[in-house]
Design a protein around this motif. Structure first.
Motif, PDB file in Angstrom:
ATOM      1  N   GLN A 162       1.237  -1.186   0.021  1.00  0.00           N
ATOM      2  CA  GLN A 162       0.207   0.435   0.181  1.00  0.00           C
ATOM      3  C   GLN A 162       0.628   1.258   0.655  1.00  0.00           C
ATOM      4  O   GLN A 162       0.409   2.078  -0.508  1.00  0.00           O
ATOM      5  CB  GLN A 162      -1.355  -0.052   1.357  1.00  0.00           C
ATOM      6  CG  GLN A 162      -1.982  -1.182   1.056  1.00  0.00           C
ATOM      7  CD  GLN A 162      -2.610  -1.500   2.502  1.00  0.00           C
ATOM      8  OE1 GLN A 162      -2.074  -0.971   3.097  1.00  0.00           O
ATOM      9  NE2 GLN A 162      -3.862  -2.542   2.839  1.00  0.00           N
ATOM     10  N   VAL A 163       1.621   1.058   0.464  1.00  0.00           N
ATOM     11  CA  VAL A 163       2.374   2.327   0.506  1.00  0.00           C
ATOM     12  C   VAL A 163       3.603   2.318  -0.849  1.00  0.00           C
ATOM     13  O   VAL A 163       3.891   3.309  -0.806  1.00  0.00           O
ATOM     14  CB  VAL A 163       3.927   2.387   1.975  1.00  0.00           C
ATOM     15  CG1 VAL A 163       4.754   3.220   2.023  1.00  0.00           C
ATOM     16  CG2 VAL A 163       3.341   1.995   3.216  1.00  0.00           C
ATOM     17  N   LEU A 164       3.911   1.603  -0.783  1.00  0.00           N
ATOM     18  CA  LEU A 164       4.656   1.698  -2.494  1.00  0.00           C
ATOM     19  C   LEU A 164       3.827   1.979  -3.451  1.00  0.00           C
ATOM     20  O   LEU A 164       4.390   2.963  -4.293  1.00  0.00           O
ATOM     21  CB  LEU A 164       4.985  -0.009  -3.194  1.00  0.00           C
ATOM     22  CG  LEU A 164       6.449  -1.292  -1.904  1.00  0.00           C
ATOM     23  CD1 LEU A 164       6.712  -2.156  -2.497  1.00  0.00           C
ATOM     24  CD2 LEU A 164       7.547   0.231  -1.421  1.00  0.00           C
ATOM     25  N   GLY A 165       2.548   1.747  -3.614  1.00  0.00           N
ATOM     26  CA  GLY A 165       1.702   2.387  -4.332  1.00  0.00           C
ATOM     27  C   GLY A 165       1.789   4.591  -3.990  1.00  0.00           C
ATOM     28  O   GLY A 165       1.367   4.467  -5.265  1.00  0.00           O
ATOM     29  N   GLU A 166       1.403   4.129  -2.945  1.00  0.00           N
ATOM     30  CA  GLU A 166       1.515   5.711  -3.026  1.00  0.00           C
ATOM     31  C   GLU A 166       2.674   6.609  -3.807  1.00  0.00           C
ATOM     32  O   GLU A 166       2.923   7.686  -3.289  1.00  0.00           O
ATOM     33  CB  GLU A 166       0.745   5.849  -1.395  1.00  0.00           C
ATOM     34  CG  GLU A 166      -0.190   5.706  -1.208  1.00  0.00           C
ATOM     35  CD  GLU A 166      -1.485   6.309  -1.711  1.00  0.00           C
ATOM     36  OE1 GLU A 166      -0.984   7.689  -2.275  1.00  0.00           O
ATOM     37  OE2 GLU A 166      -2.541   5.728  -2.103  1.00  0.00           O
ATOM     38  N   MET A 167       4.310   5.798  -2.597  1.00  0.00           N
ATOM     39  CA  MET A 167       5.435   6.300  -3.464  1.00  0.00           C
ATOM     40  C   MET A 167       4.958   6.249  -5.186  1.00  0.00           C
ATOM     41  O   MET A 167       5.983   7.438  -4.879  1.00  0.00           O
ATOM     42  CB  MET A 167       6.469   5.108  -2.974  1.00  0.00           C
ATOM     43  CG  MET A 167       6.883   5.237  -1.369  1.00  0.00           C
ATOM     44  SD  MET A 167       7.508   3.670  -0.785  1.00  0.00           S
ATOM     45  CE  MET A 167       9.151   3.791  -2.307  1.00  0.00           C
ATOM     46  N   LYS A 168       5.008   5.253  -5.641  1.00  0.00           N
ATOM     47  CA  LYS A 168       5.042   5.264  -7.213  1.00  0.00           C
ATOM     48  C   LYS A 168       3.937   6.614  -7.915  1.00  0.00           C
ATOM     49  O   LYS A 168       4.488   7.093  -8.064  1.00  0.00           O
ATOM     50  CB  LYS A 168       4.769   4.169  -7.343  1.00  0.00           C
ATOM     51  CG  LYS A 168       5.359   3.447  -7.539  1.00  0.00           C
ATOM     52  CD  LYS A 168       4.779   2.141  -8.369  1.00  0.00           C
ATOM     53  CE  LYS A 168       6.432   0.831  -8.089  1.00  0.00           C
ATOM     54  NZ  LYS A 168       5.100  -0.153  -8.654  1.00  0.00           N
ATOM     55  N   GLN A 169       3.071   7.359  -7.071  1.00  0.00           N
ATOM     56  CA  GLN A 169       2.161   7.794  -7.183  1.00  0.00           C
ATOM     57  C   GLN A 169       2.630   9.755  -7.086  1.00  0.00           C
ATOM     58  O   GLN A 169       2.669  10.567  -7.767  1.00  0.00           O
ATOM     59  CB  GLN A 169       0.429   7.651  -6.553  1.00  0.00           C
ATOM     60  CG  GLN A 169       0.162   7.579  -6.854  1.00  0.00           C
ATOM     61  CD  GLN A 169      -1.455   6.915  -6.372  1.00  0.00           C
ATOM     62  OE1 GLN A 169      -1.910   7.924  -6.254  1.00  0.00           O
ATOM     63  NE2 GLN A 169      -2.046   5.779  -5.737  1.00  0.00           N
ATOM     64  N   CYS A 170       3.921   9.491  -6.118  1.00  0.00           N
ATOM     65  CA  CYS A 170       4.199  10.558  -5.166  1.00  0.00           C
ATOM     66  C   CYS A 170       5.772  10.822  -6.038  1.00  0.00           C
ATOM     67  O   CYS A 170       5.663  12.467  -6.569  1.00  0.00           O
ATOM     68  CB  CYS A 170       4.596  11.143  -3.714  1.00  0.00           C
ATOM     69  SG  CYS A 170       4.921  12.090  -3.128  1.00  0.00           S
ATOM     70  N   THR A 171       6.014  10.252  -6.326  1.00  0.00           N
ATOM     71  CA  THR A 171       7.076  10.006  -7.198  1.00  0.00           C
ATOM     72  C   THR A 171       6.875  10.891  -8.343  1.00  0.00           C
ATOM     73  O   THR A 171       7.441  11.226  -9.396  1.00  0.00           O
ATOM     74  CB  THR A 171       7.827   8.871  -6.795  1.00  0.00           C
ATOM     75  OG1 THR A 171       7.991   8.666  -5.965  1.00  0.00           O
ATOM     76  CG2 THR A 171       9.295   9.269  -8.190  1.00  0.00           C
ATOM     77  N   LYS A 172       5.619   9.883  -8.966  1.00  0.00           N
ATOM     78  CA  LYS A 172       5.484  10.506 -10.510  1.00  0.00           C
ATOM     79  C   LYS A 172       4.980  12.299 -10.969  1.00  0.00           C
ATOM     80  O   LYS A 172       5.302  12.905 -10.996  1.00  0.00           O
ATOM     81  CB  LYS A 172       4.434   9.485 -11.167  1.00  0.00           C
ATOM     82  CG  LYS A 172       3.579  10.116 -12.232  1.00  0.00           C
ATOM     83  CD  LYS A 172       2.540   9.083 -12.222  1.00  0.00           C
ATOM     84  CE  LYS A 172       1.978   9.283 -13.988  1.00  0.00           C
ATOM     85  NZ  LYS A 172       0.960   8.495 -14.545  1.00  0.00           N
ATOM     86  N   ALA A 173       3.924  12.587  -9.550  1.00  0.00           N
ATOM     87  CA  ALA A 173       3.551  13.907  -9.647  1.00  0.00           C
ATOM     88  C   ALA A 173       5.084  14.788  -8.756  1.00  0.00           C
ATOM     89  O   ALA A 173       4.701  15.456  -9.531  1.00  0.00           O
ATOM     90  CB  ALA A 173       2.096  13.932  -8.521  1.00  0.00           C
ATOM     91  N   PHE A 174       5.808  14.531  -8.406  1.00  0.00           N
ATOM     92  CA  PHE A 174       6.926  15.414  -8.266  1.00  0.00           C
ATOM     93  C   PHE A 174       8.927  14.492  -8.054  1.00  0.00           C
ATOM     94  O   PHE A 174       8.863  14.078  -6.620  1.00  0.00           O
ATOM     95  CB  PHE A 174       6.940  15.548  -6.343  1.00  0.00           C
ATOM     96  CG  PHE A 174       5.202  16.547  -6.358  1.00  0.00           C
ATOM     97  CD1 PHE A 174       5.706  17.920  -6.074  1.00  0.00           C
ATOM     98  CD2 PHE A 174       4.538  15.764  -5.660  1.00  0.00           C
ATOM     99  CE1 PHE A 174       3.805  18.660  -6.603  1.00  0.00           C
ATOM    100  CE2 PHE A 174       3.609  16.975  -5.362  1.00  0.00           C
ATOM    101  CZ  PHE A 174       3.536  17.686  -5.784  1.00  0.00           C
ATOM    102  N   PRO A 175       8.754  14.596  -9.187  1.00  0.00           N
ATOM    103  CA  PRO A 175       9.849  13.265  -9.347  1.00  0.00           C
ATOM    104  C   PRO A 175      11.182  14.287  -9.681  1.00  0.00           C
ATOM    105  O   PRO A 175      12.410  13.364  -8.877  1.00  0.00           O
ATOM    106  CB  PRO A 175       9.697  13.153 -11.277  1.00  0.00           C
ATOM    107  CG  PRO A 175       8.817  14.481 -11.424  1.00  0.00           C
ATOM    108  CD  PRO A 175       7.948  14.840 -11.297  1.00  0.00           C
ATOM    109  N   ASN A 176      11.483  15.573  -9.024  1.00  0.00           N
ATOM    110  CA  ASN A 176      12.461  16.104  -8.709  1.00  0.00           C
ATOM    111  C   ASN A 176      12.147  16.703  -7.070  1.00  0.00           C
ATOM    112  O   ASN A 176      13.207  17.549  -6.672  1.00  0.00           O
ATOM    113  CB  ASN A 176      12.599  17.726  -9.724  1.00  0.00           C
ATOM    114  CG  ASN A 176      12.697  17.151 -10.620  1.00  0.00           C
ATOM    115  OD1 ASN A 176      13.359  16.112 -11.668  1.00  0.00           O
ATOM    116  ND2 ASN A 176      11.875  17.671 -11.454  1.00  0.00           N
ATOM    117  N   ALA A 177      11.927  16.511  -6.246  1.00  0.00           N
ATOM    118  CA  ALA A 177      11.678  16.491  -5.190  1.00  0.00           C
ATOM    119  C   ALA A 177      12.198  14.859  -3.709  1.00  0.00           C
ATOM    120  O   ALA A 177      12.091  14.194  -4.373  1.00  0.00           O
ATOM    121  CB  ALA A 177       9.836  16.483  -5.094  1.00  0.00           C
TER     122      ALA A 177
END
Length: 206
Positions: free
Chosen positions: A153-168
């Motif tokens: 569940q956390v890995l799924g949210e990580m992918k979404q966050c990384t996709k939205a903010f790749p340079n963060a």
């Protein structure tokens, strides 16, 4: 004359008794103090003859075991920063540990410019900001993951966050609802173009 002779004789005997008493006391005192002085002298002699403690490097097998820390572009973030980037499987195991302790996982992110703690407001506002540092808190990704049961569940949210903010920078933290404090936190994503980070094999100079 008889009276004067007796008085003189009494003074002589008294003087002898006083001298004998003083001498006896002096001898007794010297007998008592002598061993102490002897022990002190022995201790001083041993201290002078003792060899100074030496720092030995006999435990180092090779001279290249001694390294110099790289001070340039070698910053760290909280727990696990000294390790290579964690894999998804390693992150999932950490989530299992959090959930097993009853903690709530949560994702946070920040731009590189505001990722590190600073002192701008401390300098601007003065002593009223004692103990305060800028950028202690990052922007939260959605809400804390209440009811999270496994790492997927956390890995799924990580992918979404990384996709939205790749340079963060993105980090995973865990909160304890009982203690009302953050229990742990570590990075799960670094910007691909970050330059202040060194791989473990380049963090020291031989």
């Amino acid at each position: 004359l008889r009276f004067n002779f007796i008085a003189f004789d009494f003074q002589v005997h008294s003087s002898k008794n006083i001298n004998q008493s003083t001498m006896a006391a002096t001898i007794s005192a010297s007998m008592i103090k002598a061993p102490v002085a002897a022990r002190q002298q022995t201790a001083l002699t041993q201290a002078k003859t003792a060899k100074p403690a030496m720092v030995s490097n006999v435990n180092a097998k090779k001279t290249n075991a001694f390294l110099v820390w790289q001070p340039t572009d070698n910053k760290f973030f909280e727990t696990f920063s000294f390790l290579p980037a964690l894999s998804d499987d390693e992150i999932s195991k950490q989530v299992d540990y959090m959930v097993g302790n009853g903690w709530t996982p949560c994702l946070e992110f920040s731009d590189p410019e505001t990722a590190y703690t600073g002192s701008q407001n401390t300098e601007r506002m003065g002593a009223v900001t004692s103990g305060y540092q800028d950028n202690r808190y990052w922007t939260m990704w959605k809400l804390p993951m209440f009811g999270c049961t496994d790492g997927s569940q956390v890995l799924g949210e990580m992918k979404q966050c990384t996709k939205a903010f790749p340079n963060a920078y993105i980090r995973l933290v865990a909160f304890d609802a009982v203690r009302q404090v953050q229990m742990c936190g570590f990075l799960v994503h670094r910007p691909p173009n970050c330059t202040e980070y060194q791989q473990p094999d380049k963090r020291s100079i031989a």
